[in-house]
Design a protein around this motif. Sequence first.
Motif: not given
Length: 197
Positions: A126-134
């Motif tokens: 599983v690849i998860v692309v993540d960025a901070p909520e702001e």
Amino acid sequence: MRVGLTGGIASGKSTVSSILSELGAVVIDADLIAREVVARGTPGLAAVVEAFGPEMLTADGDLDRPRMGALVFADEARRRVLEGIVHPLVFERYAELEAAAPADGIVVHDIPLLVESGRAGEFDAVIVVDAPEEVQVERMVRDRGWTEEDARARMAAQATREQRRAVATYLIENTGTREGLRQRVTEVFEALLAQPA
């Protein structure tokens, strides 16, 4: 190899999906399929109209996506009704596309709601692309013209960053440059190719 790809709204998942496709992965896009299964004239659209009424159609007879989105993202019970219609149709189409992929290929299932649907365990990775909520909120306001309130409501209807990160085999942080993102995606793709079948 079956790979799940997910990420919160405005995390950059679509960009990662495009890069994986350029690198040679077979990408199966859940959003695209979700549109296809409720296109004009399909049994899926007929089921949506039966459940939600003809007011969910545009004058041309297509699904009024903004109206449907506003309804289901404000009402979890209504969202579950819609998901109960659309998800089985999407999974059926997925199976058809996956069966047509090369036997030795990397098949990436681009699924925005992978964590929410409880399907992470169905994949080899599983690849998860993540960025901070702001950062996500800033992108939705800037790129999609949404209000901050609309952006936060859409995020609240999805899994948390922590829930997504917990299922990640590979985590791709999308907070830098496009070149940096491409380099990280390439590293992940090469790691997938190196895994024994």
